[in-house]
Design a protein around this motif. Sequence first.
Motif, PDB file in Angstrom:
ATOM      1  N   ARG A  44       0.640  -1.140  -0.012  1.00 60.63           N
ATOM      2  CA  ARG A  44      -0.100  -0.032  -0.082  1.00 60.63           C
ATOM      3  C   ARG A  44       0.773   1.156   0.070  1.00 60.63           C
ATOM      4  O   ARG A  44       1.737   1.501   0.999  1.00 60.63           O
ATOM      5  CB  ARG A  44      -0.787  -0.111   1.279  1.00 60.63           C
ATOM      6  N   LEU A  49      -2.180   6.202   2.451  1.00 55.78           N
ATOM      7  CA  LEU A  49      -2.804   5.703   3.642  1.00 55.78           C
ATOM      8  C   LEU A  49      -3.289   6.949   4.480  1.00 55.78           C
ATOM      9  O   LEU A  49      -3.245   7.960   4.348  1.00 55.78           O
ATOM     10  CB  LEU A  49      -1.823   5.368   4.739  1.00 55.78           C
ATOM     11  N   GLU A  53      -3.696   5.185   9.708  1.00 59.69           N
ATOM     12  CA  GLU A  53      -3.039   4.198   9.320  1.00 59.69           C
ATOM     13  C   GLU A  53      -1.662   4.520   8.875  1.00 59.69           C
ATOM     14  O   GLU A  53      -0.580   3.593   9.449  1.00 59.69           O
ATOM     15  CB  GLU A  53      -3.496   3.929   7.704  1.00 59.69           C
ATOM     16  N   PHE A  57       1.331   2.076  10.907  1.00 60.32           N
ATOM     17  CA  PHE A  57       2.650   1.676  10.280  1.00 60.32           C
ATOM     18  C   PHE A  57       3.635   2.196  10.896  1.00 60.32           C
ATOM     19  O   PHE A  57       4.948   1.438  10.942  1.00 60.32           O
ATOM     20  CB  PHE A  57       2.249   2.036   8.886  1.00 60.32           C
ATOM     21  N   PRO A 107      -0.444  -6.505   3.574  1.00 57.04           N
ATOM     22  CA  PRO A 107      -0.426  -5.018   3.369  1.00 57.04           C
ATOM     23  C   PRO A 107      -0.807  -4.101   4.595  1.00 57.04           C
ATOM     24  O   PRO A 107      -0.468  -2.908   4.535  1.00 57.04           O
ATOM     25  CB  PRO A 107      -1.624  -5.035   2.380  1.00 57.04           C
ATOM     26  N   ASN A 108      -1.534  -4.760   5.666  1.00 60.91           N
ATOM     27  CA  ASN A 108      -2.038  -4.032   6.663  1.00 60.91           C
ATOM     28  C   ASN A 108      -1.133  -4.069   8.075  1.00 60.91           C
ATOM     29  O   ASN A 108      -1.524  -3.425   8.923  1.00 60.91           O
ATOM     30  CB  ASN A 108      -3.381  -4.098   6.984  1.00 60.91           C
ATOM     31  N   SER A 110       0.269  -6.490  10.943  1.00 62.02           N
ATOM     32  CA  SER A 110      -0.426  -7.693  11.758  1.00 62.02           C
ATOM     33  C   SER A 110      -0.212  -7.633  13.326  1.00 62.02           C
ATOM     34  O   SER A 110       1.096  -7.274  13.649  1.00 62.02           O
ATOM     35  CB  SER A 110      -0.190  -8.977  11.253  1.00 62.02           C
ATOM     36  N   ASP A 122      -5.764  -9.274   8.311  1.00 58.43           N
ATOM     37  CA  ASP A 122      -5.717  -8.466   9.474  1.00 58.43           C
ATOM     38  C   ASP A 122      -6.913  -7.318   9.253  1.00 58.43           C
ATOM     39  O   ASP A 122      -6.840  -6.804   8.071  1.00 58.43           O
ATOM     40  CB  ASP A 122      -4.260  -8.250   9.979  1.00 58.43           C
ATOM     41  N   ASP A 123      -7.371  -6.509  10.189  1.00 54.20           N
ATOM     42  CA  ASP A 123      -8.324  -5.631  10.177  1.00 54.20           C
ATOM     43  C   ASP A 123      -7.426  -4.338  10.728  1.00 54.20           C
ATOM     44  O   ASP A 123      -6.825  -4.238  11.853  1.00 54.20           O
ATOM     45  CB  ASP A 123      -9.296  -5.845  10.918  1.00 54.20           C
ATOM     46  N   ILE A 124      -7.489  -3.242   9.984  1.00 52.25           N
ATOM     47  CA  ILE A 124      -6.804  -2.167  10.471  1.00 52.25           C
ATOM     48  C   ILE A 124      -7.379  -1.636  11.773  1.00 52.25           C
ATOM     49  O   ILE A 124      -6.541  -1.132  12.726  1.00 52.25           O
ATOM     50  CB  ILE A 124      -6.817  -0.887   9.352  1.00 52.25           C
ATOM     51  N   ASN A 127      -6.091  -3.628  14.670  1.00 49.49           N
ATOM     52  CA  ASN A 127      -4.958  -3.434  14.793  1.00 49.49           C
ATOM     53  C   ASN A 127      -4.513  -2.079  15.625  1.00 49.49           C
ATOM     54  O   ASN A 127      -3.666  -1.922  16.311  1.00 49.49           O
ATOM     55  CB  ASN A 127      -3.995  -3.468  13.429  1.00 49.49           C
ATOM     56  N   PRO A 144       4.161  -4.155   8.048  1.00 53.99           N
ATOM     57  CA  PRO A 144       3.300  -4.591   6.464  1.00 53.99           C
ATOM     58  C   PRO A 144       4.527  -4.817   5.448  1.00 53.99           C
ATOM     59  O   PRO A 144       5.654  -4.415   5.708  1.00 53.99           O
ATOM     60  CB  PRO A 144       2.519  -3.346   6.567  1.00 53.99           C
TER      61      PRO A 144
END
Length: 227
Positions: A44, A49, A53, A57, A107-108, A110, A122-124, A127, A144
């Motif tokens: 991503r 983002l 996000e 990250f 991508p997100n 974990s 995984d769900d943002i 997280n 990610p």
Amino acid sequence: MTLRRQIELGIMPEGTELTPINPHGEPEATGPEGQPWPVTDFVRPWDSLGHDEKRLFARMAEVFAGFVAYTDAQIGRLLDYLEESGQLENTVIVAVSDNGASAEGGPNGSMNEMNFFNGVPDDIAENLRHLDDMGSPKTYNHYPTGWAWAFNAPFKYWKRWVSYEGGIADPMIVAWPRGIEQRGETRHQYVHAIDIVPTVYDLLGIKPPPSSRASNRARSRVPASAR
């Protein structure tokens, strides 16, 4: 920044460029039979983002940086001991990683790397709920794919993609002050992990057995009380 420093240090040649972000477009966006690019291997772009996000990250990269800094400190403690005890000059030190940066975080990112191995996305939002738990015993977090790509710069992919250098090629640092005259020299030839043990045997003047079976036979002839 990383690539610029690599070029300045002579690790990468002048003119080396970063690879484009994954997926790379046709023909790599699909497999040979039109299969879609694996979702878990997408990167991503940072600019895509949202604020939360980016905060998530960035925290994941900070946790990894903390791990690297801690590891560096422990290696420093060992080197300090060797120097204080007068053993550093005649100690062979080999530092190498087992692989490049990995992308099991998807991508997100974990909170639990086992999600990847069990096919659990995984769900943002979930997280973000555990933002302050990262790096603690409560999580088994993983950065990610975007960071895996960045950490392997300038290579293309990461661990699991063994046909690309970002997945399996790592720098190796060797030091032996009493036995190696060169200081701070960068060499570019390939070395495999299986080269290390025979090199150490050679330095120590040890002739290894022709096979592990021969070694076991020789050991079996030694009385247990003498082992």
